[in-house]
Design a protein around this motif. Structure first.
Motif, mmCIF file in Angstrom:
data_model
loop_
_atom_site.group_PDB
_atom_site.id
_atom_site.type_symbol
_atom_site.label_atom_id
_atom_site.label_comp_id
_atom_site.label_asym_id
_atom_site.label_seq_id
_atom_site.Cartn_x
_atom_site.Cartn_y
_atom_site.Cartn_z
ATOM 1 N N ASP A 56 -7.036 -5.279 -5.384
ATOM 2 C CA ASP A 56 -7.126 -3.901 -5.682
ATOM 3 C C ASP A 56 -8.432 -3.288 -4.625
ATOM 4 O O ASP A 56 -9.497 -3.173 -4.785
ATOM 5 C CB ASP A 56 -8.302 -4.124 -6.979
ATOM 6 C CG ASP A 56 -7.640 -2.507 -7.666
ATOM 7 O OD1 ASP A 56 -7.302 -1.689 -7.186
ATOM 8 O OD2 ASP A 56 -8.170 -2.865 -8.583
ATOM 9 N N VAL A 57 -7.921 -2.020 -3.850
ATOM 10 C CA VAL A 57 -7.858 -1.334 -2.691
ATOM 11 C C VAL A 57 -9.046 -0.421 -3.984
ATOM 12 O O VAL A 57 -7.883 0.686 -4.277
ATOM 13 C CB VAL A 57 -7.377 -0.871 -1.798
ATOM 14 C CG1 VAL A 57 -8.138 -0.466 -0.867
ATOM 15 C CG2 VAL A 57 -6.641 -2.164 -1.427
ATOM 16 N N ALA A 58 -9.966 0.436 -3.240
ATOM 17 C CA ALA A 58 -11.281 1.758 -3.691
ATOM 18 C C ALA A 58 -10.698 1.172 -5.402
ATOM 19 O O ALA A 58 -10.101 2.328 -6.085
ATOM 20 C CB ALA A 58 -9.370 2.469 -3.419
ATOM 21 N N ALA A 59 -11.130 0.159 -5.910
ATOM 22 C CA ALA A 59 -10.480 -0.297 -7.443
ATOM 23 C C ALA A 59 -11.877 0.074 -8.379
ATOM 24 O O ALA A 59 -11.494 -0.372 -8.355
ATOM 25 C CB ALA A 59 -11.416 -2.214 -7.025
ATOM 26 N N GLY A 124 -7.428 5.165 -6.221
ATOM 27 C CA GLY A 124 -8.401 4.773 -4.742
ATOM 28 C C GLY A 124 -8.207 5.087 -3.983
ATOM 29 O O GLY A 124 -8.982 5.950 -3.623
ATOM 30 N N VAL A 125 -7.212 5.010 -2.873
ATOM 31 C CA VAL A 125 -7.011 4.465 -1.569
ATOM 32 C C VAL A 125 -7.031 5.956 -1.790
ATOM 33 O O VAL A 125 -6.773 6.481 -0.181
ATOM 34 C CB VAL A 125 -6.049 3.554 -1.264
ATOM 35 C CG1 VAL A 125 -4.428 4.011 -1.792
ATOM 36 C CG2 VAL A 125 -6.338 3.650 0.434
ATOM 37 N N HIS A 131 -5.332 9.087 5.947
ATOM 38 C CA HIS A 131 -4.089 8.174 5.650
ATOM 39 C C HIS A 131 -3.657 7.639 5.926
ATOM 40 O O HIS A 131 -3.376 6.010 5.488
ATOM 41 C CB HIS A 131 -3.626 9.875 4.762
ATOM 42 C CG HIS A 131 -3.764 10.577 3.709
ATOM 43 N ND1 HIS A 131 -3.517 11.678 2.717
ATOM 44 C CD2 HIS A 131 -5.168 10.715 3.120
ATOM 45 C CE1 HIS A 131 -4.363 12.075 2.799
ATOM 46 N NE2 HIS A 131 -5.190 11.565 2.459
ATOM 47 N N GLN A 132 -3.661 7.694 7.420
ATOM 48 C CA GLN A 132 -2.921 6.389 8.213
ATOM 49 C C GLN A 132 -4.151 5.596 7.971
ATOM 50 O O GLN A 132 -3.266 4.497 8.027
ATOM 51 C CB GLN A 132 -2.422 7.215 9.041
ATOM 52 C CG GLN A 132 -1.577 6.851 10.332
ATOM 53 C CD GLN A 132 -0.069 6.343 9.105
ATOM 54 O OE1 GLN A 132 0.879 7.455 9.030
ATOM 55 N NE2 GLN A 132 0.125 4.787 9.017
ATOM 56 N N ARG A 133 -4.801 6.115 8.941
ATOM 57 C CA ARG A 133 -6.112 4.254 8.548
ATOM 58 C C ARG A 133 -5.791 3.538 7.531
ATOM 59 O O ARG A 133 -5.766 1.730 7.526
ATOM 60 C CB ARG A 133 -7.359 5.026 8.883
ATOM 61 C CG ARG A 133 -7.865 5.451 10.684
ATOM 62 C CD ARG A 133 -9.342 5.629 10.228
ATOM 63 N NE ARG A 133 -9.475 6.301 11.059
ATOM 64 C CZ ARG A 133 -10.254 7.049 11.453
ATOM 65 N NH1 ARG A 133 -11.267 6.496 10.961
ATOM 66 N NH2 ARG A 133 -10.946 7.684 12.213
ATOM 67 N N ALA A 134 -5.495 4.059 6.191
ATOM 68 C CA ALA A 134 -5.953 3.506 4.928
ATOM 69 C C ALA A 134 -4.250 2.687 4.826
ATOM 70 O O ALA A 134 -4.503 1.760 4.556
ATOM 71 C CB ALA A 134 -6.124 3.873 3.879
ATOM 72 N N ALA A 135 -3.477 3.193 5.235
ATOM 73 C CA ALA A 135 -2.330 2.985 4.696
ATOM 74 C C ALA A 135 -1.912 2.264 5.475
ATOM 75 O O ALA A 135 -1.166 0.581 5.276
ATOM 76 C CB ALA A 135 -0.907 3.953 4.962
ATOM 77 N N ASP A 136 -2.159 2.158 6.685
ATOM 78 C CA ASP A 136 -2.334 0.704 8.104
ATOM 79 C C ASP A 136 -2.367 -0.313 7.093
ATOM 80 O O ASP A 136 -2.231 -1.141 7.131
ATOM 81 C CB ASP A 136 -3.052 1.034 9.135
ATOM 82 C CG ASP A 136 -2.088 2.273 10.159
ATOM 83 O OD1 ASP A 136 -1.082 1.868 9.250
ATOM 84 O OD2 ASP A 136 -2.230 2.953 11.324
ATOM 85 N N GLY A 149 1.785 -1.493 -4.615
ATOM 86 C CA GLY A 149 1.079 -0.973 -5.395
ATOM 87 C C GLY A 149 0.953 -0.002 -5.389
ATOM 88 O O GLY A 149 -0.748 -0.455 -5.297
ATOM 89 N N LEU A 150 0.478 1.588 -5.743
ATOM 90 C CA LEU A 150 0.034 2.935 -6.163
ATOM 91 C C LEU A 150 0.168 3.592 -6.835
ATOM 92 O O LEU A 150 1.418 3.622 -7.386
ATOM 93 C CB LEU A 150 0.470 3.208 -4.488
ATOM 94 C CG LEU A 150 0.410 2.119 -2.851
ATOM 95 C CD1 LEU A 150 0.612 3.713 -2.188
ATOM 96 C CD2 LEU A 150 -1.217 1.689 -2.865
ATOM 97 N N VAL A 151 -1.210 4.176 -7.716
ATOM 98 C CA VAL A 151 -0.464 5.396 -8.461
ATOM 99 C C VAL A 151 -1.552 6.306 -7.645
ATOM 100 O O VAL A 151 -2.769 6.357 -7.554
ATOM 101 C CB VAL A 151 -1.521 4.642 -9.858
ATOM 102 C CG1 VAL A 151 -1.434 5.843 -10.601
ATOM 103 C CG2 VAL A 151 -0.913 4.024 -10.592
ATOM 104 N N SER A 152 -0.924 7.713 -7.999
ATOM 105 C CA SER A 152 -1.790 8.748 -7.152
ATOM 106 C C SER A 152 -1.497 9.910 -7.996
ATOM 107 O O SER A 152 -0.347 10.163 -8.402
ATOM 108 C CB SER A 152 -1.465 8.383 -5.498
ATOM 109 O OG SER A 152 -1.635 7.622 -4.967
ATOM 110 N N TRP A 153 -2.571 10.642 -8.065
ATOM 111 C CA TRP A 153 -2.095 12.076 -8.526
ATOM 112 C C TRP A 153 -1.599 12.865 -7.371
ATOM 113 O O TRP A 153 -1.617 13.329 -6.547
ATOM 114 C CB TRP A 153 -3.377 12.828 -8.618
ATOM 115 C CG TRP A 153 -4.619 12.043 -9.602
ATOM 116 C CD1 TRP A 153 -5.960 11.641 -9.001
ATOM 117 C CD2 TRP A 153 -4.023 11.477 -10.781
ATOM 118 N NE1 TRP A 153 -6.384 11.237 -9.856
ATOM 119 C CE2 TRP A 153 -5.732 10.643 -11.167
ATOM 120 C CE3 TRP A 153 -3.261 11.833 -12.002
ATOM 121 C CZ2 TRP A 153 -6.017 10.612 -12.886
ATOM 122 C CZ3 TRP A 153 -3.686 11.055 -12.771
ATOM 123 C CH2 TRP A 153 -4.918 10.325 -13.513
ATOM 124 N N THR A 154 -0.038 13.776 -8.278
ATOM 125 C CA THR A 154 0.505 14.968 -7.847
ATOM 126 C C THR A 154 0.020 16.331 -6.713
ATOM 127 O O THR A 154 -0.966 16.414 -7.424
ATOM 128 C CB THR A 154 2.230 14.839 -8.315
ATOM 129 O OG1 THR A 154 1.082 14.990 -9.471
ATOM 130 C CG2 THR A 154 2.065 13.736 -8.887
#
Length: 278
Positions: A56-59, A124-125, A131-136, A149-154
């Motif tokens: 769990d990243v940025a948990a 979290g992430v 953003h690209q660094r984190a996605a990588d 799996g990601l949940v992010s505010w729109t």
């Protein structure tokens, strides 16, 4: 060489500010009392099962990590702000599960390639500035065939609008930093992950939060519990006019989204996205 050293120093200072920001207020209250269902939704969508190794990243306090552990998975909760871990450990103890809590930067995760079967992040992430660094990193630590799996505010939902309302009162973002709600844009996330993933499934959903007497009561609560909002108010504390203007803007936003009768009820939209590592 000097430019590299300067960039490294600036990045470390930025991360230090982020760590301090998320330690402000009462984020455990936000995760526990306002959005607890988001972690459960994410774990179910990612199909976490017993015996899998999950990160769990940025948990934060383990909004996704604790539900993942309840499946019988072997879970690591990683966050830049270890000050949140005590509340997470308490939540895990209440749930009767054990998991590892480890300090880590979402843009430089301290794990080997292909370590985890499932990599999750629940609002979290998205707050990692690059953003690209984190996605990588999400892709790197996920094994081939594993899931992300990601949940992010729109950007268009309440929380995205809130950040847009606060932006004029905040210092300019550092060079290269991107707005967090972009992670709630499906196309943006697809571009970040690229052809390194397959089977992308994305849908927008909402979580309903409430319990405030009025939009102003929500605003005053948010000023006390939510780190980014606290930090912005502190930055303009010596300017009563700007403080009053931000007060008005946030109350107006909450009034526009209020769906309650007799109390303030808000619907916060998020993007739920899952993918498989190619």
């Amino acid at each position: 060489m000097t430019d590299t050293v300067d960039a490294t120093t600036a990045d470390r200072a930025l991360k230090d500010r982020h760590r301090a920001m998320w330690a402000l207020g009462d984020y455990p209250y936000v995760a526990r009392d306002l959005i607890p269902e988001l972690g459960r939704v994410l774990v179910a969508a990612a199909g976490v099962t017993r015996g899998e190794r999950v990160l769990d990243v940025a948990a934060g306090t383990g909004n996704a990590a604790v539900p993942a552990a309840l499946t019988g998975a072997e879970v690591v909760a990683s966050d830049l702000t270890p000050e949140l871990f005590d509340a997470g450990r308490e939540a895990a103890a209440r749930a009767g599960v054990e998991l590892a809590w480890e300090e880590g930067d979402a843009e430089a995760l301290p794990y080997a390639d292909a370590t985890f079967d499932v990599v999750l992040s629940c609002v979290g992430v998205m707050f990692a500035p690059h953003h690209q660094r984190a996605a990588d990193e999400l892709v790197r630590v996920c094994r081939p065939g594993g899931r992300i799996g990601l949940v992010s505010w729109t950007p268009e939902g309440f929380v995205g609008e809130m950040f847009r309302a606060m932006r004029p009162y905040a210092p300019p973002p550092p060079a290269g930093a991107q707005p967090p709600p972009l992670w709630g844009d499906e196309q943006h996330v697809r571009e970040l992950l690229g052809d390194r993933v397959t089977d992308v499934v994305a849908r927008r959903q909402t979580v309903t939060v409430g319990g405030w007497e009025s939009p102003e009561a929500w605003r005053d609560s948010w000023k006390a519990v939510y780190g980014p909002t606290i930090a912005i108010y502190r930055g303009i504390a010596d300017d009563p006019e700007r403080t009053a203007a931000l007060d008005r803007d946030l109350a107006a936003l909450a009034r526009r989204y209020d769906r309650g009768t007799g109390s303030t009820v808000l619907e916060w939209e998020y993007l739920l996205l899952t993918a498989r590592r190619a």
